[in-house]
Design an enzyme around this catalytic site. Structure first.
Site, PDB file in Angstrom:
ATOM      1  CB  CYS A   2      -0.848   0.123   0.819  1.00  0.00           C
ATOM      2  SG  CYS A   2      -1.665  -1.283   1.803  1.00  0.00           S
ATOM      3  NE  ARG A  27       4.132   1.813   0.229  1.00  0.00           N
ATOM      4  CZ  ARG A  27       5.765   1.466   0.681  1.00  0.00           C
ATOM      5  NH1 ARG A  27       7.317   1.247   0.436  1.00  0.00           N
ATOM      6  NH2 ARG A  27       5.752   0.682   1.589  1.00  0.00           N
ATOM      7  CD1 TRP A  75      -0.770  -6.316  -2.718  1.00  0.00           C
ATOM      8  CD2 TRP A  75      -0.644  -7.148  -1.368  1.00  0.00           C
ATOM      9  NE1 TRP A  75      -0.593  -7.910  -2.997  1.00  0.00           N
ATOM     10  CE2 TRP A  75      -0.885  -7.928  -1.676  1.00  0.00           C
ATOM     11  CE3 TRP A  75      -1.030  -7.684   0.166  1.00  0.00           C
ATOM     12  CZ2 TRP A  75       0.019  -9.427  -1.307  1.00  0.00           C
ATOM     13  CZ3 TRP A  75      -1.211  -8.108   1.190  1.00  0.00           C
ATOM     14  CH2 TRP A  75      -0.270  -9.359   0.250  1.00  0.00           C
ATOM     15  CG  ASN A 101       1.541   0.580   4.344  1.00  0.00           C
ATOM     16  OD1 ASN A 101       1.265  -0.735   4.148  1.00  0.00           O
ATOM     17  ND2 ASN A 101       2.740   0.951   4.320  1.00  0.00           N
ATOM     18  N   GLY A 102      -0.906  -1.227   6.429  1.00  0.00           N
ATOM     19  CA  GLY A 102      -0.397  -2.027   7.554  1.00  0.00           C
ATOM     20  C   GLY A 102      -2.154  -3.016   7.482  1.00  0.00           C
ATOM     21  CD  GLU A 487      15.453 -14.220  -8.165  1.00  0.00           C
ATOM     22  OE1 GLU A 487      14.836 -14.859  -7.375  1.00  0.00           O
ATOM     23  OE2 GLU A 487      14.519 -12.972  -8.244  1.00  0.00           O
ATOM     24  CE  LYS A 491      12.412 -12.327 -10.056  1.00  0.00           C
ATOM     25  NZ  LYS A 491      12.741 -11.965  -8.656  1.00  0.00           N
ATOM     26  CD  GLU A 494       8.568 -12.342  -8.345  1.00  0.00           C
ATOM     27  OE1 GLU A 494       8.643 -12.030  -6.836  1.00  0.00           O
ATOM     28  OE2 GLU A 494       9.646 -12.159  -8.964  1.00  0.00           O
ATOM     29  CG  HIS A 510      15.601 -38.249  -5.079  1.00  0.00           C
ATOM     30  ND1 HIS A 510      15.681 -40.007  -5.367  1.00  0.00           N
ATOM     31  CD2 HIS A 510      16.776 -37.654  -5.261  1.00  0.00           C
ATOM     32  CE1 HIS A 510      16.464 -40.539  -5.018  1.00  0.00           C
ATOM     33  NE2 HIS A 510      17.809 -38.356  -4.996  1.00  0.00           N
ATOM     34  CE  LYS A 609      10.792  -3.609  -5.763  1.00  0.00           C
ATOM     35  NZ  LYS A 609      11.576  -4.874  -6.485  1.00  0.00           N
TER      36      LYS A 609
HETATM   37  C1  G6P Z   1       8.163  -9.149  -2.109  1.00  0.00           C
HETATM   38  C2  G6P Z   1       9.355  -8.939  -3.322  1.00  0.00           C
HETATM   39  C3  G6P Z   1      10.087  -9.492  -3.525  1.00  0.00           C
HETATM   40  C4  G6P Z   1      10.485 -10.041  -2.493  1.00  0.00           C
HETATM   41  C5  G6P Z   1      10.366  -9.959  -1.242  1.00  0.00           C
HETATM   42  C6  G6P Z   1      11.141  -9.809   0.374  1.00  0.00           C
HETATM   43  O1  G6P Z   1       7.834 -10.822  -2.150  1.00  0.00           O
HETATM   44  O2  G6P Z   1       7.815  -8.829  -4.387  1.00  0.00           O
HETATM   45  O3  G6P Z   1      10.790  -8.927  -5.383  1.00  0.00           O
HETATM   46  O4  G6P Z   1      12.108 -10.080  -3.090  1.00  0.00           O
HETATM   47  O5  G6P Z   1       8.712  -8.901  -0.848  1.00  0.00           O
HETATM   48  O6  G6P Z   1      11.405  -8.469  -0.237  1.00  0.00           O
HETATM   49  P1  G6P Z   1      12.937  -7.367   0.195  1.00  0.00           P
HETATM   50  O7  G6P Z   1      12.002  -5.854   0.442  1.00  0.00           O
HETATM   51  O8  G6P Z   1      12.828  -7.672   2.408  1.00  0.00           O
HETATM   52  O9  G6P Z   1      13.363  -8.008  -0.351  1.00  0.00           O
END
Ligand code: G6P
Length: 614
Positions: A2, A27, A75, A101-102, A487, A491, A494, A510, A609
């Site tokens: 948010c 956000r 969000w 936000n929270g 990773e 990606k 996501e 396995h 984010k």
């Molecule tokens: C969210 C973001 C990810 C990030 C994760 C941890 O899920 O979308 O891209 O890796 O949070 O966030 P941080 O800011 O703690 O790295």
């Protein structure tokens, strides 16, 4: 998660609020809203489901006048994404409006009590409970807005950054924070508020980062007043923001994600600048100078992080164990914080976070601190909560990352972890001086090699078309390349919404091997390293079951070309730095597949984010 923005001054608030919301859309973006107090004293709230563009379309024929206002991009936590659950929320009388936000954890109890007293609710959110509570307290106890906010916050359990306005007092905004970020910008006879400094930097570089438990009164014509939870006045800590517009604009790229992928060579150069000497054979980290006893004396290192940062942690573990010979564990911060872990004062806890605001990582730090561990932070966002909560740390200095899918922050984190492990190993004497110099020197060559890896962009764009209709994908790697596989899969998930799994290549037999057929693209990171021959066997196993293999190989490797359907060649480097190179084609692949599928790359559905709720 948010984004919140606010303005009070002589200008029209609406354009400033909308511009700010666009900056903060990373956000959260499932709904958005604004509230302004007009010249005639009306408190107008407008909100819509979806992105900020929907809100501006909706507002075209509305009265958006006023030089005080608050705005929000959401969000969803409590209540589905919809206009009625979007912020700002009115109080019942429509005198007050709030953005938040929270999460207010005890909202259901408070709501039930207020409903018994006859308060009617217009949304399903936890946030509305707070504004209704403030109004209830104001009217029943004849308190001012500030006093009522203070009283209400004592009853609330949870995390918040809030801003609240009252149409009867159009020269004042009250804000407060606990475990959610909030910045106040100080201009010439005007103030700005935001979740981070990016909406503020067009107008002023003077900011105050509120601390947990702070309430601030922002009144036109007066100095900003910051108080502690009991109303005790706090010293005003005005900071200068070091952020420029170029860093938060797309710079000619179609998406932030693509820009951020391409800026990685420059970002890593910035990350190493001043830390690796000009001869390129010596690393110095100020944290290690100031706190060498605690860091070098660690009996064990525990890395806590979430998401992509956790993947960087997995690489960090291998670097630390192999170079420093210190046992190292990597934990999801969200699990660590709730499983009563054994932590002692001989432990060093490394918290990795791009945003520096992830709620679970902050809570993990708190827990480790209480048990006496020394806390080291690796963060990107300057002045965010995690660097302030740690004993020491190192910023990755890759500049603001706007694309929701993390790219340059990941390679920045791995670079800092590499420098940290090298620096510690050198001081501990666990590697020879020759090896140390050779490794540091190779690290300085990584930006150049990344540039080379980026040249495969067109080829990868072409490959991406082949995989656009895949339903599932498998990513395989071993050793340092196993976290790269994780990773790469993350990606893809996501931003393209294709199901993908990352697996250690040898573990495939396995379980995941049962999934392999000609419909299943398999991406294998098969660079020349200690486990090269073994990865070739894994490729053969996939081929024998009709799987389609795309291999990331070391340039000039003719052997794998015979077995793979497609190959992407990568410049050679030391095994431990391979993740910095190998992650580039996987970032590009995910990006181009998502673009081919027409997805909103920078704002993927359901994600945010900065995850400031647990
Ligand atoms: C969210 C973001 C990810 C990030 C994760 C941890 O899920 O979308 O891209 O890796 O949070 O966030 P941080 O800011 O703690 O790295």
């Amino acid at each position: 998660m948010c984004g919140i923005v606010g303005y009070i001054g002589a200008k029209q608030a609406y354009p400033i609020l909308i511009k700010g919301l666009r900056r903060l859309e990373y956000r959260g973006y499932d709904s958005a809203g604004v509230a302004m107090i007009s010249q005639r004293g009306a408190l107008n709230v407008y909100k819509t489901k979806g992105k900020v563009d929907n809100l501006t379309d909706y507002c075209t024929d509305k009265d958006v006048s006023g030089s005080i206002g608050i705005a929000h991009t959401r969000w969803a936590t409590h209540g589905e994404p919809s206009a009625r659950n979007a912020h700002p929320h009115y109080s019942q009388s429509h005198n007050l409006a709030i953005i938040h936000n929270g999460i207010i954890e005890n909202y259901a109890d408070i709501k039930a009590k207020l409903q018994e007293k006859g308060v009617a609710f217009a949304s399903d959110t936890d946030t509305e409970v707070l504004v209704q509570l403030v109004e209830y307290i104001m009217s029943n106890r004849s308190l001012t807005l500030l006093e009522a906010v203070q009283t209400a916050l004592f009853q609330v359990i949870g995390a918040y950054a809030i801003a609240i306005i009252d149409k009867r007092e159009p020269t004042q905004i009250i804000v407060a924070r606990k475990q959610s970020p909030l910045v106040v910008g100080i201009g010439e006879s005007e103030f700005f508020i935001a979740s981070d400094a990016s909406p503020i930097i067009d107008y002023t570089d003077k900011v105050v980062y509120l601390e947990d438990g702070n309430i601030a009164v922002i009144r036109l014509g007066e100095e900003l007043k910051v108080m502690g939870i009991h109303g005790e006045e706090q010293e005003l800590k005005v900071k200068k923001v070091d952020l420029n517009l170029g860093q938060i604009e797309k710079g000619g790229y179609e998406h932030f994600m693509l820009k951020e992928i391409f800026e990685q060579p420059e970002c890593l150069t910035n990350c190493m600048r001043g830390r690796i000497n000009v001869e390129g054979n010596q690393v110095t980290l100020s944290a290690l100078i100031d706190h060498h006893q605690q860091l070098l004396g660690a009996k064990r290192i525990v890395i806590v992080a979430c998401g992509t940062s956790w993947h960087a942690g997995l690489i960090g573990k291998q670097l630390i164990e192999s170079l420093c010979r210190i046992p190292c564990e990597v934990e999801y911060a969200s699990e660590f914080r709730y499983r009563n872990p054994v932590v002692s004062k001989d432990d060093v806890v490394i918290a990795i976070s791009q945003s520096g605001e992830t709620a679970d990582t902050l809570a993990a730090i708190q827990l480790a601190k209480e048990q006496g561990a020394f806390i080291y932070g690796i963060c990107n966002a300057i002045g965010s909560s995690i660097p302030r909560a740690t004993d020491t740390g190192t910023y990755i200095h890759v500049g603001p990352e706007i694309g929701v899918a993390s790219t340059k922050a990941f390679t920045g984190q791995v670079t800092v972890l590499s420098m940290l492990a090298l620096c510690m190993a050198n001081k501990l004497g666990t590697i020879s001086i020759e090896r140390y110099r050779q490794m540091v020197s190779e690290l300085t060559c990584i930006p150049k090699k990344m540039e080379q890896a980026l040249q495969a962009n067109e080829e990868i764009k072409h490959l991406a078309r082949i995989f656009t209709y895949a339903k599932n994908c498998l990513y395989l790697g071993r050793g340092y390349n196993y976290p790269v596989a994780l990773e790469g899969a993350l990606k893809l998930k996501e931003i393209s919404y294709i199901h993908a799994e990352g697996y250690p290549a040898a573990e495939m037999k396995h379980g995941p091997i049962a999934l392999i057929d000609s419909e299943m693209p398999v991406f294998v990171i098969a660079t020349r390293d200690r486990l090269y021959e073994k990865v070739i066997s894994n490729i053969q196993e996939v081929r024998a079951r009709g799987g389609r293999v795309t291999a990331l190989i070391t340039e000039g490797d003719e052997q794998i070309k015979q077995y793979a359907d497609h190959v992407i060649e990568l410049p050679d480097t030391l095994e431990c730095f391979q993740p910095l190179i190998a992650s580039i084609p996987l970032q590009l692949l995910a990006y181009h597949i998502a673009v081919c599928k027409g997805k909103d790359v920078d704002r993927p559905r359901n994600l945010a984010k900065s995850v400031t709720v647990e």
